[in-house]
Design a protein around this motif. Structure first.
Motif, PDB file in Angstrom:
ATOM      1  N   SER A  34      41.301  35.737  41.931  1.00  0.00           N
ATOM      2  CA  SER A  34      40.603  36.890  42.511  1.00  0.00           C
ATOM      3  C   SER A  34      41.538  37.609  43.469  1.00  0.00           C
ATOM      4  CB  SER A  34      39.356  36.434  43.267  1.00  0.00           C
ATOM      5  OG  SER A  34      38.414  35.828  42.414  1.00  0.00           O
ATOM      6  N   THR A  36      41.002  39.663  46.059  1.00  0.00           N
ATOM      7  CA  THR A  36      40.614  39.634  47.479  1.00  0.00           C
ATOM      8  C   THR A  36      39.350  38.795  47.643  1.00  0.00           C
ATOM      9  OG1 THR A  36      39.410  41.727  47.170  1.00  0.00           O
ATOM     10  CG2 THR A  36      41.674  41.858  48.032  1.00  0.00           C
ATOM     11  N   PRO A  37      39.456  37.481  47.497  1.00  0.00           N
ATOM     12  CA  PRO A  37      38.252  36.646  47.613  1.00  0.00           C
ATOM     13  C   PRO A  37      37.709  36.637  49.033  1.00  0.00           C
ATOM     14  CG  PRO A  37      40.218  35.285  47.533  1.00  0.00           C
ATOM     15  CD  PRO A  37      40.667  36.691  47.258  1.00  0.00           C
ATOM     16  N   GLU A  62      36.566  37.549  34.822  1.00  0.00           N
ATOM     17  CA  GLU A  62      36.621  38.827  35.549  1.00  0.00           C
ATOM     18  C   GLU A  62      35.244  39.277  36.004  1.00  0.00           C
ATOM     19  OE1 GLU A  62      40.586  40.773  33.438  1.00  0.00           O
ATOM     20  OE2 GLU A  62      38.594  41.177  32.618  1.00  0.00           O
ATOM     21  N   ASP A  66      34.249  38.773  41.589  1.00  0.00           N
ATOM     22  CA  ASP A  66      33.818  39.376  42.859  1.00  0.00           C
ATOM     23  C   ASP A  66      32.854  38.476  43.622  1.00  0.00           C
ATOM     24  OD1 ASP A  66      35.341  41.612  42.419  1.00  0.00           O
ATOM     25  OD2 ASP A  66      33.706  42.785  41.553  1.00  0.00           O
ATOM     26  N   GLU A  67      32.192  37.569  42.916  1.00  0.00           N
ATOM     27  CA  GLU A  67      31.198  36.699  43.545  1.00  0.00           C
ATOM     28  C   GLU A  67      31.772  35.331  43.919  1.00  0.00           C
ATOM     29  OE1 GLU A  67      27.548  36.812  40.996  1.00  0.00           O
ATOM     30  OE2 GLU A  67      28.781  38.299  39.948  1.00  0.00           O
ATOM     31  N   HIS A  69      35.498  32.829  44.341  1.00  0.00           N
ATOM     32  CA  HIS A  69      36.956  32.767  44.439  1.00  0.00           C
ATOM     33  C   HIS A  69      37.437  32.157  43.128  1.00  0.00           C
ATOM     34  CE1 HIS A  69      40.729  31.587  46.972  1.00  0.00           C
ATOM     35  NE2 HIS A  69      41.038  32.164  45.826  1.00  0.00           N
TER      36      HIS A  69
END
Length: 293
Positions: A34, A36-37, A62, A66-67, A69
């Protein structure tokens, strides 16, 4: 830099995830992460199947990046990672996966695997039960149903036309890179691995996702019959219309099911899916955490 794996990045990144290298036990390991976890995001790693790299797992990974890491490594000997002469069985790959998480400073992880990645996850949970929080086993491969080799090859031949044609552009280069000698050695190790015993012995919440059209697996009712023999933490769902490489062919549906599972929510269908896309719960272990409304 290890000499056995030149660190070459493609001109155009193959993923929206960040593409990175690290060195683990002297072997160069390629992985995606990710970009920007969130600092408090749960760690979710995706482990690939037999002879392949993590590239075909990206469509699902993918959608979850976003939810969670997210990590998608190429295990040593696969894809763009370097090779180790002593590593071509399931326990070795499990230890290599945990060594990778050590390298990344990951203490606890939930694991999503496809095909051979599922026995690797089972082995991780067997040896490192305090570090694996949850397991998602998508189209688990290996064991008696895929023996002998000619039977497995016939099953793969049946599966190929059931997968999206674009899967070949990902799979064929990976298989060629993996090579025939490695295929023979690892196939023997995979089919001899006690997947069923390991699965039923798990003490962590476990989701098994099966494709309705997958020729490499027994029918879902057989899975339910076996799982029902003992109390367990296993939840089995069947995805209508899917074959073996669900992470690639049905990423939206798989990501949806994984989200629900990770939050202990009821497994249901998204009303926006096409009419032919449905998920059915086949088995819910007695000790599985109750679903939250």
């Amino acid at each position: 830099m290890a000499a056995n794996s030149p660190r070459k990045l493609p001109r155009k990144p193959a993923s929206t995830l960040a593409e990175k290298w690290t060195t683990v036990d002297g072997v160069d390991v390629f992985y995606r992460e990710s970009p920007t976890p969130a600092p408090d995001a749960r760690v979710l790693a995706h482990l690939h199947g037999f002879g392949l790299s993590g590239r075909y797992l990206l469509p699902t990974a993918e959608r979850l990046a976003d939810e969670f890491h997210t990590f998608v490594p190429d295990l040593p000997g696969f894809g763009r990672s370097g090779k180790r002469k002593d590593m071509l069985d399931i326990p070795d790959l499990a230890h290599a996966a945990m060594d990778f998480f050590d390298d990344q400073g990951v203490e606890k992880v939930s694991l999503v695997g496809n095909s051979m990645g599922c026995p690797v996850i089972l082995e991780c949970a067997h040896h490192y039960p305090e570090r694996v929080e949850r397991a998602v086993l998508v189209s688990p491969a290996g064991g008696l149903f895929n023996r002998p080799l000619r039977r497995a090859m016939a099953q793969l031949a049946m599966d190929a036309p059931r997968e999206p044609t674009r899967m070949a552009r990902v799979a064929v280069p990976d298989y060629l890179r993996f090579g025939v000698p490695s295929t023979a050695r690892l196939f023997k190790a995979l089919t001899q691995y006690p997947s069923l015993e390991r699965l039923l012995a798990l003490k962590i919440p476990t989701l098994v996702v099966l494709g309705e059209k997958d020729p490499l697996l027994p029918h879902a009712h057989r899975i339910d019959e076996i799982a029902s023999r003992t109390d367990n933490h296993v939840l089995v769902v069947l995805l209508e219309g899917a074959a073996h490489a669900i992470n690639f062919s049905h990423p939206e549906q798989l990501a949806h099911v994984i989200r629900l599972f990770m939050d202990d929510r009821p497994i249901g269908n998204d009303p926006d899916w096409p009419e032919h896309m449905r998920v059915y719960e086949v088995h819910r272990g007695a000790n599985h955490p109750p679903a939250k409304d």
